[in-house]
Design an enzyme around this catalytic site. Structure first.
Site, PDB file in Angstrom:
ATOM      1  N   GLY A 107      32.557  20.241  -7.263  1.00  0.00           N
ATOM      2  CA  GLY A 107      31.841  20.366  -5.994  1.00  0.00           C
ATOM      3  C   GLY A 107      30.587  19.510  -5.928  1.00  0.00           C
ATOM      4  CG  ASP A 129      27.243  30.727  -4.264  1.00  0.00           C
ATOM      5  OD1 ASP A 129      26.365  31.101  -5.066  1.00  0.00           O
ATOM      6  OD2 ASP A 129      28.162  31.469  -3.863  1.00  0.00           O
TER       7      ASP A 129
HETATM    8  N1  SAM Z   1      30.578  30.770  -2.905  1.00  0.00           N
HETATM    9  C1  SAM Z   1      31.402  31.899  -3.316  1.00  0.00           C
HETATM   10  C2  SAM Z   1      31.163  33.065  -2.367  1.00  0.00           C
HETATM   11  O1  SAM Z   1      30.027  33.212  -1.860  1.00  0.00           O
HETATM   12  O2  SAM Z   1      32.092  33.817  -2.113  1.00  0.00           O
HETATM   13  C3  SAM Z   1      31.133  32.297  -4.738  1.00  0.00           C
HETATM   14  C4  SAM Z   1      31.141  31.172  -5.712  1.00  0.00           C
HETATM   15  S1  SAM Z   1      30.863  31.614  -7.376  1.00  0.00           S
HETATM   16  C5  SAM Z   1      29.188  32.066  -7.413  1.00  0.00           C
HETATM   17  C6  SAM Z   1      30.836  30.021  -8.141  1.00  0.00           C
HETATM   18  C7  SAM Z   1      32.214  29.382  -8.277  1.00  0.00           C
HETATM   19  O3  SAM Z   1      32.044  28.017  -8.665  1.00  0.00           O
HETATM   20  C8  SAM Z   1      33.105  29.997  -9.346  1.00  0.00           C
HETATM   21  O4  SAM Z   1      34.311  30.402  -8.748  1.00  0.00           O
HETATM   22  C9  SAM Z   1      33.359  28.857 -10.354  1.00  0.00           C
HETATM   23  O5  SAM Z   1      34.660  28.869 -10.878  1.00  0.00           O
HETATM   24  C10 SAM Z   1      33.145  27.635  -9.495  1.00  0.00           C
HETATM   25  N2  SAM Z   1      32.724  26.401 -10.192  1.00  0.00           N
HETATM   26  C11 SAM Z   1      31.996  26.266 -11.331  1.00  0.00           C
HETATM   27  N3  SAM Z   1      31.695  24.974 -11.547  1.00  0.00           N
HETATM   28  C12 SAM Z   1      32.227  24.268 -10.496  1.00  0.00           C
HETATM   29  C13 SAM Z   1      32.190  22.901 -10.107  1.00  0.00           C
HETATM   30  N4  SAM Z   1      31.561  21.978 -10.846  1.00  0.00           N
HETATM   31  N5  SAM Z   1      32.796  22.538  -8.948  1.00  0.00           N
HETATM   32  C14 SAM Z   1      33.428  23.463  -8.178  1.00  0.00           C
HETATM   33  N6  SAM Z   1      33.495  24.779  -8.490  1.00  0.00           N
HETATM   34  C15 SAM Z   1      32.892  25.175  -9.637  1.00  0.00           C
END
Ligand code: SAM
EC number: 2.1.1.266
Length: 293
Positions: A155, A175
């Protein structure tokens, strides 16, 4: 890496702050007809069962949305009424009776998709192998291929890919799980790059408030670089308990660049109520700061 699963935390106090704020600002941004591009850099699985094993194991939702479900909606500020109404739409009929915690909790992708119009676009990034599959399957049910794209990609790489958008209107939610120290630096770089490439976008960063130097520094870094770009910002934090208690997240914040002008008032009315409803000890408190309005 990738031990974080949002299913354990869905509907907790941080999600209440994050999602109620996100709803308020997306509603404002969708008032203008011009298409809006929304980027969710860390999307998660999209939908969660609060009566499932993950959520039941942590019990976090009971101290978040569960506490709001006990209260008469009429006594809540508009921003929270709107939040509960939207969550209720995912729990139709008897599944979401008053004074019970909802069974289904929508994550940011589903909250955002529900608020977008035909002309808007939603770009969802998720890297976790299991959660990205779950997200793809959940989104597939919406039959919204033209509107929603799921990317199993980093992301933090979204800026050059999608900004500036063709309509020159964008909302970006960042996030991350902050599982690794470098997430803090990458968040700051993402905002700096975003502001260089597309200075008029609305950028929203969720951050944990935990006793860790990088976590402590992040809001200061975000403020400095937003001030340097000459853009307005809003920073809301919600503390529900003492940080000395080692279990669970004590507090979190939302840093918003180029916030809609209505958001500060909405947060001012909402944050004291969140302290009252979600506070777990005498340390419960909120802050609301802004610049450039
Ligand atoms: N935004 C979501 C919500 O409010 O429902 C919650 C997201 S959660 C805090 C963070 C997510 O980021 C996790 O599912 C994790 O697997 C994912 N993640 C971690 N590193 C990432 C990256 N570099 N790019 C995309 N996703 C990633």
């Amino acid at each position: 890496m990738f031990s974080y699963r949002h299913a354990f935390h869905a509907g907790n106090h941080a999600d209440v702050l994050k999602h109620s704020t996100l709803i308020a600002l997306t509603r404002h941004l969708t008032q203008k007809d011009t298409a809006l591009t929304v980027i969710d850099t860390h999307a998660g699985a999209g939908l969660y069962r609060l009566d499932g094993d993950y959520a039941q194991t942590s019990g976090e939702a009971a101290f978040g949305i569960g506490r709001l479900s006990d209260v008469s909606a009429d006594s809540l500020p508009e921003m929270l009424q709107d939040y509960l109404m939207l969550i209720g739409e995912f729990n139709p009929g008897a599944a979401y009776a008053k004074s019970t915690t909802p069974k289904v909790y929508p994550g940011s992708p589903f909250i955002l998709q529900r608020l977008l119009r035909e002309q808007d676009r939603l770009k969802l990034f998720e890297l976790h192998p299991t959660d990205s599959k779950a997200l793809e399957a959940n989104i597939a049910q919406l039959d919204a291929d033209r509107q929603v794209a799921v990317l199993r990609e980093d992301g933090f790489g979204c800026i050059t890919k999608f900004l500036p958008p063709p309509s020159r209107r964008a909302l970006l939610l960042c996030d991350p799980s902050y599982e690794i120290k470098t997430d803090y630096t990458r968040v700051a770089s993402l905002l700096a790059d975003g502001l260089k490439r597309f200075a008029t976008g609305c950028y929203v960063v969720w951050h944990p408030i935990i006793p860790r130097p990088e976590a402590h520094d992040l809001p200061r870094r975000l403020r400095t670089l937003t001030n340097q770009a000459g853009k307005p910002w809003l920073h809301a934090t919600l503390t529900v308990k003492s940080g000395k208690d080692a279990t669970g997240l004590p507090a979190s914040g939302m840093f918003i660049v180029n916030p809609p002008h209505t958001l500060q008032g909405a947060l001012k009315a909402t944050l004291p109520q969140l302290v009252e409803l979600l506070g777990q000890d005498r340390n419960a408190a909120y802050t609301l700061e802004s610049a450039g309005h």
